[in-house]
Design a protein around this motif. Sequence first.
Motif, PDB file in Angstrom:
ATOM      1  N   GLU A  61       0.899  -1.149   0.037  1.00 34.29           N
ATOM      2  CA  GLU A  61      -0.113   0.012   0.171  1.00 34.29           C
ATOM      3  C   GLU A  61       0.863   1.459  -0.161  1.00 34.29           C
ATOM      4  N   ARG A  62       1.973   1.173   0.836  1.00 31.73           N
ATOM      5  CA  ARG A  62       2.708   2.503   0.844  1.00 31.73           C
ATOM      6  C   ARG A  62       3.664   2.562  -0.474  1.00 31.73           C
ATOM      7  N   PHE A  63       3.786   1.437  -0.859  1.00 27.78           N
ATOM      8  CA  PHE A  63       4.787   1.387  -2.352  1.00 27.78           C
ATOM      9  C   PHE A  63       3.901   1.929  -3.403  1.00 27.78           C
ATOM     10  N   VAL A  64       2.630   1.604  -3.399  1.00 34.17           N
ATOM     11  CA  VAL A  64       1.702   2.148  -4.365  1.00 34.17           C
ATOM     12  C   VAL A  64       1.691   3.639  -4.296  1.00 34.17           C
ATOM     13  N   HIS A  65       1.476   3.950  -2.949  1.00 37.23           N
ATOM     14  CA  HIS A  65       1.497   5.497  -2.385  1.00 37.23           C
ATOM     15  C   HIS A  65       2.667   6.371  -3.099  1.00 37.23           C
ATOM     16  N   GLU A  66       4.067   5.570  -2.880  1.00 37.13           N
ATOM     17  CA  GLU A  66       4.993   6.418  -3.443  1.00 37.13           C
ATOM     18  C   GLU A  66       5.425   6.158  -4.764  1.00 37.13           C
ATOM     19  N   GLY A  67       4.569   5.535  -5.358  1.00 39.67           N
ATOM     20  CA  GLY A  67       4.581   5.504  -6.863  1.00 39.67           C
ATOM     21  C   GLY A  67       5.807   4.232  -7.522  1.00 39.67           C
ATOM     22  N   TRP A  68       6.009   3.400  -6.443  1.00 44.22           N
ATOM     23  CA  TRP A  68       7.105   2.421  -6.891  1.00 44.22           C
ATOM     24  C   TRP A  68       6.355   1.047  -7.124  1.00 44.22           C
ATOM     25  N   ALA A  69       5.162   0.910  -6.962  1.00 45.08           N
ATOM     26  CA  ALA A  69       4.169  -0.347  -7.504  1.00 45.08           C
ATOM     27  C   ALA A  69       2.975   0.526  -8.011  1.00 45.08           C
ATOM     28  N   GLU A  70       2.417  -0.476  -8.572  1.00 42.22           N
ATOM     29  CA  GLU A  70       0.740  -0.335  -9.027  1.00 42.22           C
ATOM     30  C   GLU A  70       0.012  -1.505  -9.039  1.00 42.22           C
ATOM     31  N   SER A  71      -1.101  -1.216  -8.246  1.00 40.44           N
ATOM     32  CA  SER A  71      -2.133  -2.287  -8.165  1.00 40.44           C
ATOM     33  C   SER A  71      -2.995  -2.605  -9.664  1.00 40.44           C
ATOM     34  N   ILE A  72      -3.098  -3.787 -10.075  1.00 41.73           N
ATOM     35  CA  ILE A  72      -3.612  -4.135 -11.394  1.00 41.73           C
ATOM     36  C   ILE A  72      -4.606  -5.305 -10.956  1.00 41.73           C
ATOM     37  N   MET A  73      -6.008  -5.130 -11.294  1.00 45.71           N
ATOM     38  CA  MET A  73      -7.001  -5.880 -11.049  1.00 45.71           C
ATOM     39  C   MET A  73      -6.681  -7.020 -12.467  1.00 45.71           C
ATOM     40  N   GLY A  74      -6.687  -8.214 -11.947  1.00 43.63           N
ATOM     41  CA  GLY A  74      -6.572  -9.225 -12.889  1.00 43.63           C
ATOM     42  C   GLY A  74      -7.715  -9.734 -13.505  1.00 43.63           C
ATOM     43  N   PRO A  75      -7.872 -10.407 -14.720  1.00 51.33           N
ATOM     44  CA  PRO A  75      -9.039 -10.889 -15.439  1.00 51.33           C
ATOM     45  C   PRO A  75      -9.749 -11.751 -14.409  1.00 51.33           C
ATOM     46  N   ASP A  76      -9.360 -12.481 -13.318  1.00 56.58           N
ATOM     47  CA  ASP A  76      -9.869 -13.186 -12.542  1.00 56.58           C
ATOM     48  C   ASP A  76     -10.223 -12.317 -11.151  1.00 56.58           C
ATOM     49  N   VAL A  78      -8.577 -10.601  -8.970  1.00 53.79           N
ATOM     50  CA  VAL A  78      -7.706 -10.596  -8.037  1.00 53.79           C
ATOM     51  C   VAL A  78      -6.758  -9.550  -8.145  1.00 53.79           C
ATOM     52  N   MET A  79      -6.586  -8.765  -7.298  1.00 51.49           N
ATOM     53  CA  MET A  79      -5.663  -7.602  -7.348  1.00 51.49           C
ATOM     54  C   MET A  79      -4.135  -8.224  -7.023  1.00 51.49           C
ATOM     55  N   ARG A  80      -3.270  -7.669  -8.161  1.00 52.78           N
ATOM     56  CA  ARG A  80      -1.942  -7.990  -8.343  1.00 52.78           C
ATOM     57  C   ARG A  80      -1.121  -6.542  -8.275  1.00 52.78           C
ATOM     58  N   PHE A  81       0.219  -6.790  -8.124  1.00 55.70           N
ATOM     59  CA  PHE A  81       0.851  -5.532  -8.017  1.00 55.70           C
ATOM     60  C   PHE A  81       2.424  -5.919  -8.986  1.00 55.70           C
ATOM     61  N   VAL A  82       2.575  -4.870  -9.475  1.00 54.32           N
ATOM     62  CA  VAL A  82       3.604  -4.650 -10.677  1.00 54.32           C
ATOM     63  C   VAL A  82       4.764  -3.699 -10.007  1.00 54.32           C
ATOM     64  N   ARG A  83       5.928  -3.616 -10.485  1.00 55.28           N
ATOM     65  CA  ARG A  83       6.952  -2.609  -9.980  1.00 55.28           C
ATOM     66  C   ARG A  83       6.988  -1.514 -11.104  1.00 55.28           C
ATOM     67  N   CYS A  84       6.860  -0.525 -10.464  1.00 57.36           N
ATOM     68  CA  CYS A  84       6.884   0.789 -11.356  1.00 57.36           C
ATOM     69  C   CYS A  84       8.273   1.298 -11.313  1.00 57.36           C
ATOM     70  N   ASP A  85       8.720   1.743 -12.725  1.00 55.75           N
ATOM     71  CA  ASP A  85      10.105   2.364 -12.742  1.00 55.75           C
ATOM     72  C   ASP A  85      10.061   3.818 -12.770  1.00 55.75           C
ATOM     73  N   SER A  86       9.085   4.238 -13.206  1.00 54.12           N
ATOM     74  CA  SER A  86       8.776   5.817 -13.332  1.00 54.12           C
ATOM     75  C   SER A  86       7.956   6.207 -12.237  1.00 54.12           C
ATOM     76  N   ARG A  87       8.147   7.341 -11.780  1.00 51.25           N
ATOM     77  CA  ARG A  87       7.722   7.981 -10.635  1.00 51.25           C
ATOM     78  C   ARG A  87       6.374   8.850 -11.268  1.00 51.25           C
ATOM     79  N   HIS A  88       6.268   8.896 -12.451  1.00 52.32           N
ATOM     80  CA  HIS A  88       5.218   9.854 -12.950  1.00 52.32           C
ATOM     81  C   HIS A  88       4.052   9.129 -13.830  1.00 52.32           C
ATOM     82  N   HIS A  89       3.146   9.716 -14.252  1.00 51.88           N
ATOM     83  CA  HIS A  89       2.164   8.875 -14.667  1.00 51.88           C
ATOM     84  C   HIS A  89       2.354   7.998 -16.095  1.00 51.88           C
ATOM     85  N   HIS A  90       1.770   6.813 -15.789  1.00 49.54           N
ATOM     86  CA  HIS A  90       2.301   5.993 -17.063  1.00 49.54           C
ATOM     87  C   HIS A  90       1.266   5.132 -17.203  1.00 49.54           C
ATOM     88  N   HIS A  91       1.518   4.167 -18.135  1.00 50.30           N
ATOM     89  CA  HIS A  91       0.535   2.959 -18.215  1.00 50.30           C
ATOM     90  C   HIS A  91       1.184   1.612 -18.350  1.00 50.30           C
TER      91      HIS A  91
END
Length: 144
Positions: A61-76, A78-91
């Motif tokens: 939760e804190r890493f998402v807040h800091e922009g280091w990770a993003e939560s992604i809802m899977g097709p099932d 289920v919430m999953r997390f992925v590492r984000c390299d950029s701290r600004h808006h991206h996809h």
Amino acid sequence: MLEPAPPSTPSLRAAGMRQTPQREGILRVLKDSDRPLTVEEIWERMPERRSGLPTVYRNLERFVHEGWAESIMGPDQVMRFVRCDSRHHHHHLQCERCGRTTEVDACGLDASLTELEKLSGFRITRHQLMLFGLCGACRAEKDR
């Protein structure tokens, strides 16, 4: 053309967080994975599982807040997390076959969002876009 985002390294101390083996382990697991992971998958891959799942949830939760990770809802759903390299808006782009996820340092929706604000009366504060397709490796395998 969409460009992969440049890598960056988060600083736990700079964010006012203690540098613990658990936090470093979570970040390392995310960095080493090319696919979004559930909290349980992250915990299972941590070298030292001295912390419980609630600690992993709180840190993510804190890493998402800091922009280091993003939560992604899977097709099932289920919430999953992925590492984000950029701290600004991206996809992200995700392969529908193997699940590999790539961060892209591009959006291109600004004009459309401005128009949508005019039409709807909403003030859009953020958006999240997940793009799906086939990665190069899966496309090559499919073409064989």
